[in-house]
Design a protein around this motif. Structure first.
Motif, PDB file in Angstrom:
ATOM      1  N   PRO A  19       0.811  -1.225   0.000  1.00  0.00           N
ATOM      2  CA  PRO A  19       0.000   0.000   0.000  1.00  0.00           C
ATOM      3  C   PRO A  19       0.839   1.268   0.000  1.00  0.00           C
ATOM      4  O   PRO A  19       0.424   2.285  -0.581  1.00  0.00           O
ATOM      5  CB  PRO A  19      -0.823  -0.109   1.295  1.00  0.00           C
ATOM      6  N   THR A  20       2.019   1.222   0.602  1.00  0.00           N
ATOM      7  CA  THR A  20       2.842   2.439   0.657  1.00  0.00           C
ATOM      8  C   THR A  20       3.459   2.723  -0.710  1.00  0.00           C
ATOM      9  O   THR A  20       3.505   3.872  -1.157  1.00  0.00           O
ATOM     10  CB  THR A  20       3.929   2.297   1.754  1.00  0.00           C
ATOM     11  N   VAL A  21       3.909   1.670  -1.395  1.00  0.00           N
ATOM     12  CA  VAL A  21       4.431   1.852  -2.760  1.00  0.00           C
ATOM     13  C   VAL A  21       3.297   2.351  -3.665  1.00  0.00           C
ATOM     14  O   VAL A  21       3.483   3.280  -4.455  1.00  0.00           O
ATOM     15  CB  VAL A  21       5.031   0.535  -3.314  1.00  0.00           C
ATOM     16  N   ASN A  22       2.120   1.751  -3.520  1.00  0.00           N
ATOM     17  CA  ASN A  22       0.985   2.173  -4.363  1.00  0.00           C
ATOM     18  C   ASN A  22       0.643   3.644  -4.131  1.00  0.00           C
ATOM     19  O   ASN A  22       0.374   4.389  -5.069  1.00  0.00           O
ATOM     20  CB  ASN A  22      -0.246   1.293  -4.102  1.00  0.00           C
ATOM     21  N   GLU A  23       0.683   4.046  -2.852  1.00  0.00           N
ATOM     22  CA  GLU A  23       0.386   5.459  -2.535  1.00  0.00           C
ATOM     23  C   GLU A  23       1.431   6.378  -3.180  1.00  0.00           C
ATOM     24  O   GLU A  23       1.099   7.402  -3.770  1.00  0.00           O
ATOM     25  CB  GLU A  23       0.387   5.643  -1.006  1.00  0.00           C
ATOM     26  N   LYS A  26       0.907   6.628  -6.968  1.00  0.00           N
ATOM     27  CA  LYS A  26      -0.263   7.456  -7.281  1.00  0.00           C
ATOM     28  C   LYS A  26       0.066   8.943  -7.091  1.00  0.00           C
ATOM     29  O   LYS A  26      -0.253   9.782  -7.922  1.00  0.00           O
ATOM     30  CB  LYS A  26      -1.405   7.043  -6.327  1.00  0.00           C
ATOM     31  N   LYS A  27       0.749   9.218  -5.989  1.00  0.00           N
ATOM     32  CA  LYS A  27       1.093  10.605  -5.679  1.00  0.00           C
ATOM     33  C   LYS A  27       2.044  11.178  -6.741  1.00  0.00           C
ATOM     34  O   LYS A  27       1.894  12.320  -7.166  1.00  0.00           O
ATOM     35  CB  LYS A  27       1.762  10.635  -4.296  1.00  0.00           C
ATOM     36  N   CYS A  28       3.019  10.374  -7.173  1.00  0.00           N
ATOM     37  CA  CYS A  28       3.983  10.857  -8.174  1.00  0.00           C
ATOM     38  C   CYS A  28       3.308  11.063  -9.520  1.00  0.00           C
ATOM     39  O   CYS A  28       3.605  12.038 -10.215  1.00  0.00           O
ATOM     40  CB  CYS A  28       5.148   9.882  -8.312  1.00  0.00           C
ATOM     41  N   ALA A  29       2.413  10.139  -9.902  1.00  0.00           N
ATOM     42  CA  ALA A  29       1.714  10.299 -11.183  1.00  0.00           C
ATOM     43  C   ALA A  29       0.985  11.642 -11.177  1.00  0.00           C
ATOM     44  O   ALA A  29       1.049  12.404 -12.145  1.00  0.00           O
ATOM     45  CB  ALA A  29       0.751   9.145 -11.410  1.00  0.00           C
ATOM     46  N   GLY A 216      14.621  -5.812 -10.826  1.00  0.00           N
ATOM     47  CA  GLY A 216      14.277  -4.659  -9.985  1.00  0.00           C
ATOM     48  C   GLY A 216      12.934  -4.783  -9.293  1.00  0.00           C
ATOM     49  O   GLY A 216      12.465  -3.818  -8.688  1.00  0.00           O
ATOM     50  N   GLY A 217      12.325  -5.979  -9.358  1.00  0.00           N
ATOM     51  CA  GLY A 217      11.064  -6.192  -8.632  1.00  0.00           C
ATOM     52  C   GLY A 217      11.395  -6.362  -7.156  1.00  0.00           C
ATOM     53  O   GLY A 217      12.162  -7.248  -6.798  1.00  0.00           O
ATOM     54  N   MET A 218      10.835  -5.506  -6.305  1.00  0.00           N
ATOM     55  CA  MET A 218      11.157  -5.576  -4.870  1.00  0.00           C
ATOM     56  C   MET A 218       9.931  -6.081  -4.106  1.00  0.00           C
ATOM     57  O   MET A 218       8.815  -5.946  -4.575  1.00  0.00           O
ATOM     58  CB  MET A 218      11.589  -4.197  -4.370  1.00  0.00           C
ATOM     59  N   ARG A 219      10.141  -6.633  -2.977  1.00  0.00           N
ATOM     60  CA  ARG A 219       9.015  -7.201  -2.194  1.00  0.00           C
ATOM     61  C   ARG A 219       8.451  -6.148  -1.236  1.00  0.00           C
ATOM     62  O   ARG A 219       7.747  -5.272  -1.637  1.00  0.00           O
ATOM     63  CB  ARG A 219       9.491  -8.458  -1.455  1.00  0.00           C
ATOM     64  N   GLN A 220       8.814  -6.182   0.051  1.00  0.00           N
ATOM     65  CA  GLN A 220       8.201  -5.231   1.002  1.00  0.00           C
ATOM     66  C   GLN A 220       8.904  -3.863   0.872  1.00  0.00           C
ATOM     67  O   GLN A 220       9.527  -3.359   1.806  1.00  0.00           O
ATOM     68  CB  GLN A 220       8.280  -5.773   2.437  1.00  0.00           C
ATOM     69  N   ALA A 221       8.733  -3.282  -0.310  1.00  0.00           N
ATOM     70  CA  ALA A 221       9.460  -2.047  -0.634  1.00  0.00           C
ATOM     71  C   ALA A 221       8.837  -0.814   0.024  1.00  0.00           C
ATOM     72  O   ALA A 221       9.359   0.287  -0.127  1.00  0.00           O
ATOM     73  CB  ALA A 221       9.507  -1.872  -2.151  1.00  0.00           C
ATOM     74  N   GLY A 222       7.750  -1.020   0.745  1.00  0.00           N
ATOM     75  CA  GLY A 222       7.088   0.111   1.411  1.00  0.00           C
ATOM     76  C   GLY A 222       7.997   0.856   2.374  1.00  0.00           C
ATOM     77  O   GLY A 222       7.831   2.063   2.571  1.00  0.00           O
ATOM     78  N   VAL A 223       8.979   0.162   2.959  1.00  0.00           N
ATOM     79  CA  VAL A 223       9.908   0.858   3.869  1.00  0.00           C
ATOM     80  C   VAL A 223      10.703   1.926   3.111  1.00  0.00           C
ATOM     81  O   VAL A 223      11.043   2.970   3.673  1.00  0.00           O
ATOM     82  CB  VAL A 223      10.888  -0.108   4.600  1.00  0.00           C
ATOM     83  N   LEU A 224      10.960   1.646   1.821  1.00  0.00           N
ATOM     84  CA  LEU A 224      11.686   2.625   1.000  1.00  0.00           C
ATOM     85  C   LEU A 224      10.740   3.692   0.454  1.00  0.00           C
ATOM     86  O   LEU A 224      11.076   4.874   0.405  1.00  0.00           O
ATOM     87  CB  LEU A 224      12.399   1.910  -0.153  1.00  0.00           C
ATOM     88  N   ALA A 225       9.549   3.256   0.052  1.00  0.00           N
ATOM     89  CA  ALA A 225       8.562   4.216  -0.476  1.00  0.00           C
ATOM     90  C   ALA A 225       8.151   5.209   0.621  1.00  0.00           C
ATOM     91  O   ALA A 225       7.858   6.372   0.322  1.00  0.00           O
ATOM     92  CB  ALA A 225       7.346   3.471  -1.010  1.00  0.00           C
ATOM     93  N   ALA A 226       8.162   4.759   1.871  1.00  0.00           N
ATOM     94  CA  ALA A 226       7.782   5.658   2.975  1.00  0.00           C
ATOM     95  C   ALA A 226       8.785   6.810   3.078  1.00  0.00           C
ATOM     96  O   ALA A 226       8.404   7.958   3.354  1.00  0.00           O
ATOM     97  CB  ALA A 226       7.740   4.887   4.294  1.00  0.00           C
TER      98      ALA A 226
END
Ligand SMILES: Cc1ncc(COP(=O)(O)O)c(C=O)c1O
Length: 254
Positions: A19-23, A26-29, A216-226
């Motif tokens: 959800p954090t990567v998705n957010e 969306k925000k960047c788009a 470059g497919g990452m798994r729990q990448a939300g820690v980075l997207a945050a």
């Protein structure tokens, strides 16, 4: 930023479930005025994915500046990995190149001696020209020419937010004149890792496949997207202060 990373909600981003990567995407788009965006590990990978997405067949040609990061500092990845021929044009001191030189270089003939030109790559800010901000009129002219001839334009916008800050315009204003762009959170935006690419929905759908191909497919990448989301809310609004400091350093003032 560290606290935001530690408390990020995460999921498996390879399946689009973080959800954090998705957010962030969306925000960047929305920030970039593009249909969709994709979080990628680095600027180098973002540029390579973008070139590969525009140039799906091997043997196509991309026009780019002699001082561009893609040409000088990415190990020739577009040729080495993607089979794309780099046709370089000398950058002027202000980071632009001459529109007439681009016209001379474009090859769209069916003569089998030549590759087909498919893409023009710009860089803004233009790092190896001293961090120059490209004039908007230049971007508009290049995009006009490309659109007329059916070519695509990709922007290496590693420091796009600095360009937008310097011009005092939203990034979407600059990106009106490109089909795709990459931007780094790990430069002046203070994040440890991460870049974003943006473009149309079909472009990003294909880019997602290419990201996986390149590992470059990452798994729990939300820690980075945050961290990236934190930078959008807290670092970007104060970039103008960084610019003031840079000016002071350049002039040797304290
Ligand atoms: C203009 C430009 N593009 C792309 C990159 C590549 O970014 P990364 O180091 O995240 O691969 C850089 C890095 O300095 C850069 O300056």
């Amino acid at each position: 930023m560290r606290e935001a990373m530690a408390s990020a909600e995460v999921g498996d981003d390879v399946f689009g479930e973080d959800p954090t990567v998705n957010e962030l995407q969306k925000k960047c788009a929305s920030l970039f005025g593009k249909e969709d965006a994709l979080f990628v590990p680095t600027g180098t990978m973002g540029n390579l994915i973008s070139v590969m997405t525009h140039c799906r067949e091997r043997g196509l040609e991309a026009i780019l500046g002699t001082k561009s990061h893609i040409f000088i500092h990415e190990q020739g990845g577009i040729s080495q990995v993607a089979g794309v021929l780099a046709s370089t044009i000398e950058n002027n001191p202000d980071g632009t190149f001459d529109i007439d030189k681009i016209k001379e270089r474009i090859r769209l003939t069916d003569d089998p001696h030549f590759p087909y030109t498919r893409l023009i790559c710009l860089e803004n800010t233009q790092n190896m020209c001293g961090g120059k901000v490209l004039p908007m009129s230049f971007m508009q002219d290049v995009y006009g020419l490309a659109s007329e001839l059916g070519l695509k334009v990709h922007l290496d916008g590693a420091r796009l937010m600095n360009a937008a800050t310097a011009l005092n315009v939203p990034p979407s204003e600059i990106l009106k004149y490109v089909d795709s762009a990459s931007m780094c959170f790990s430069k002046g935006l203070a994040c440890p890792v991460g870049s974003i690419i943006a473009g149309t929905k079909p472009f990003i759908k294909q880019a997602k496949r290419t990201r996986k191909l390149l590992g470059g497919g990452m798994r729990q990448a939300g820690v980075l997207a945050a961290a990236a989301l934190y930078s959008i809310d807290n670092i970007i609004p104060r970039l103008h202060i960084d610019h003031q400091h840079a000016q002071m350093l350049a002039k040797g003032k304290s």
